[in-house]
Design an enzyme around this catalytic site. Structure first.
Site, PDB file in Angstrom:
ATOM      1  N   VAL A  17       0.856  -1.178   0.000  1.00 11.92           N
ATOM      2  CA  VAL A  17       0.000   0.000   0.000  1.00 11.92           C
ATOM      3  C   VAL A  17       0.894   1.232   0.000  1.00 11.92           C
ATOM      4  O   VAL A  17       1.941   1.248   0.646  1.00 11.92           O
ATOM      5  CB  VAL A  17      -0.952   0.008   1.228  1.00 11.92           C
ATOM      6  N   SER A  18       0.512   2.216  -0.798  1.00 11.14           N
ATOM      7  CA  SER A  18       1.285   3.458  -0.830  1.00 11.14           C
ATOM      8  C   SER A  18       0.685   4.444   0.157  1.00 11.14           C
ATOM      9  O   SER A  18      -0.430   4.262   0.657  1.00 11.14           O
ATOM     10  CB  SER A  18       1.288   4.057  -2.243  1.00 11.14           C
ATOM     11  N   THR A  19       1.390   5.531   0.411  1.00  8.70           N
ATOM     12  CA  THR A  19       0.966   6.500   1.423  1.00  8.70           C
ATOM     13  C   THR A  19      -0.406   7.080   1.124  1.00  8.70           C
ATOM     14  O   THR A  19      -1.258   7.178   2.018  1.00  8.70           O
ATOM     15  CB  THR A  19       1.994   7.639   1.514  1.00  8.70           C
ATOM     16  N   ASP A  20      -0.687   7.408  -0.131  1.00  5.89           N
ATOM     17  CA  ASP A  20      -1.964   8.035  -0.460  1.00  5.89           C
ATOM     18  C   ASP A  20      -3.106   7.033  -0.541  1.00  5.89           C
ATOM     19  O   ASP A  20      -4.255   7.395  -0.747  1.00  5.89           O
ATOM     20  CB  ASP A  20      -1.872   8.809  -1.783  1.00  5.89           C
TER      21      ASP A  20
END
Length: 485
Positions: A17-20
């Site tokens: 999962v990415s930050t955004d």
């Protein structure tokens, strides 16, 4: 039993999962892990699972710590299956995804995405993979097209987009002379054409003199040959010559090459470069023949069967002398030619050269005319073939919108001129006998001078740049055939 346990491979669960994406519903790391574990239970899989989590990493590339760790485990044979909740968890780029799937299949690892019901072990999963592969192939072709267009445009404007070859430096994507290296290039061509040295001898000489190559490595046979065959030195840009789509690079067909003449700084004039190619492509003489103490080793042929005359020694222990002997007679017994004393054969050869130099016979003239006519016809046919291939490439470039109609018409005019010149020359077939005789006499004079002034190895090397073969017909009777004048 212990070996079987050691051979059991794990199921790898990959989560990302990415930050955004942290706040989005359904794709949190915890949610991904629970869904993957539940899928394994539903399928009745009890194999050990290992979870690889990349927290806060984008899928724009595959440079992620845990993904790299997973790839290492796959290569080490520790994984049986790789599972993700969605395809975009492992990569958003189709090419990266397919490359990873190729890697998994290479190591007998199945790949499963539970949201898309994608499993490379099932027929439907393999069908999906084939569709994705077709899309990826289309994308690769589009990339190749764009690269081709960029390279073609760069070539037509004199731009150089790869590493600069020896003899040049790269300044603002343009080749400029490196004066010191350019002198070495000229010297290499001189050693090869005028002194008759081979690739090994040239490389050895450069290394002994401490002359560094482009990247400060020792010179090698391959490096010398590449220099002697690189058309850049005559000002010609060549691209698309190699097929790099497979592990072993191969040459493409000539009509697929992008060839643009007279667009780069020239170190070696065209005539000298072409002479080098003729020698490169000629039948090579065996290394032992080059280094033997026999002047005609490697070029002397049997007049009865056409085989090479091998070199050796004969006579008693206290009276040994050098000899030339037909190799077919020596090795197979299929020729009845006798052996000849080397000193006598070499004397006949020198006497023959003197006679050729002093007397010009009608037979010599006829032979010269036939050789030159044949050579001119072959060169003209090759020039026409090359011109047609260049025009064909320009038509393709015009169709693709890479060049203007004016450029296409200009190439057509060039092609028609070459075809007309070839036809006109074929009709005339006029040979300047006097000029040819002068050239022949110059060759012979150079040989006679070299035989008197040079050591046997140096004289042999020079001899082989001018004479193609010497045929030993009988006692005191030889035929001398020169390379194309």
């Amino acid at each position: 039993m212990a070996d079987e346990l050691n051979n059991i491979r794990m199921i790898a669960l990959y989560c990302r999962v990415s930050t955004d994406e942290q706040a989005r519903e359904g794709i949190s790391l915890h949610e991904q892990q629970e869904r993957l574990k539940a899928y394994c239970r539903a399928m009745g899989w009890h194999t050990e699972v290992t979870i690889y989590v990349d927290d806060g990493y984008s899928a724009k590339n595959i440079e992620r710590p845990k993904l790299n760790e997973l790839i290492r485990a796959v290569k080490n044979g520790e994984v049986s299956q790789v599972m993700v909740t969605k395809l975009d968890r492992i990569s958003r780029k189709l090419l990266d995804l397919l490359n990873l799937i190729d890697l998994f299949q290479e190591h007998n690892v199945s790949f499963i995405s539970i949201s898309e019901s994608f499993d490379t072990n099932t027929p439907s999963g393999r069908l999906t993979l084939q569709v994705l592969g077709a899309v990826a192939e289309f994308e690769r072709e589009r990339i190749r097209e764009r690269v081709f267009e960029n390279m073609y445009h760069a070539a037509t404007t004199g731009k150089w987009l790869t590493q600069s070859p020896y003899g040049y430096n790269l300044v603002d994507k343009e080749l400029v002379f490196d004066e010191k290296e350019a002198e070495v290039v000229k010297r290499v061509f001189n050693l090869y054409l005028e002194k008759g040295l081979g690739y090994y001898a040239i490389a050895k000489q450069l290394n002994e003199e401490g002359i560094p190559s482009k990247y400060k490595k020792d010179w090698s046979i391959r490096a010398v040959k590449l220099m002697l065959t690189n058309p850049v030195y005559k000002g010609t840009f060549v691209w698309n010559r190699k097929d790099s789509s497979k592990k072993k690079r191969t040459d493409k067909k000539n009509d697929e090459w992008i060839v643009i003449d007279d667009c780069l700084p020239v170190i070696i004039d065209k005539e000298e470069w072409e002479d080098a190619q003729k020698r490169v492509n000629a039948k090579q003489i065996a290394p032992r023949a080059k280094t033997s103490p026999h002047l005609l080793g490697g070029i002397l042929k049997c007049g009865k069967c056409g085989a090479s005359m091998s070199i050796g020694w004969s006579g008693s222990k206290n009276n040994r002398y050098r000899v030339y002997r037909c190799s077919a007679n020596k090795n197979k017994g299929t020729c009845t030619s006798k052996q000849y004393r080397a000193n006598e054969v070499e004397d006949w050869f020198k006497q023959g050269l003197v006679q050729l130099f002093e007397f010009s016979t009608n037979q010599t003239k006829t032979t010269l005319v036939e050789q030159v006519l044949q050579s001119q016809k072959k060169d003209a046919e090759q020039a026409v073939q090359n011109a047609k291939a260049r025009y064909k490439r320009k038509v393709e470039a015009y169709t693709a919108g890479l060049i203007e109609l004016e450029d296409l018409n200009e190439e057509k005019v060039k092609m028609e001129k070459i075809i007309n010149n070839a036809k006109r020359d074929d009709d005339k077939k006029e040979i300047n006998i006097e000029r040819l005789e002068k050239q022949l006499q110059k060759h012979i004079q150079n040989i006679l001078q070299s035989l008197d002034a040079l050591s046997i190895p140096d004289a042999k090397a020079f001899l082989q740049t001018i004479i193609e073969k010497v045929i030993l017909i009988s006692e005191g009777e030889l035929e001398i055939e020169f390379h194309r004048i």
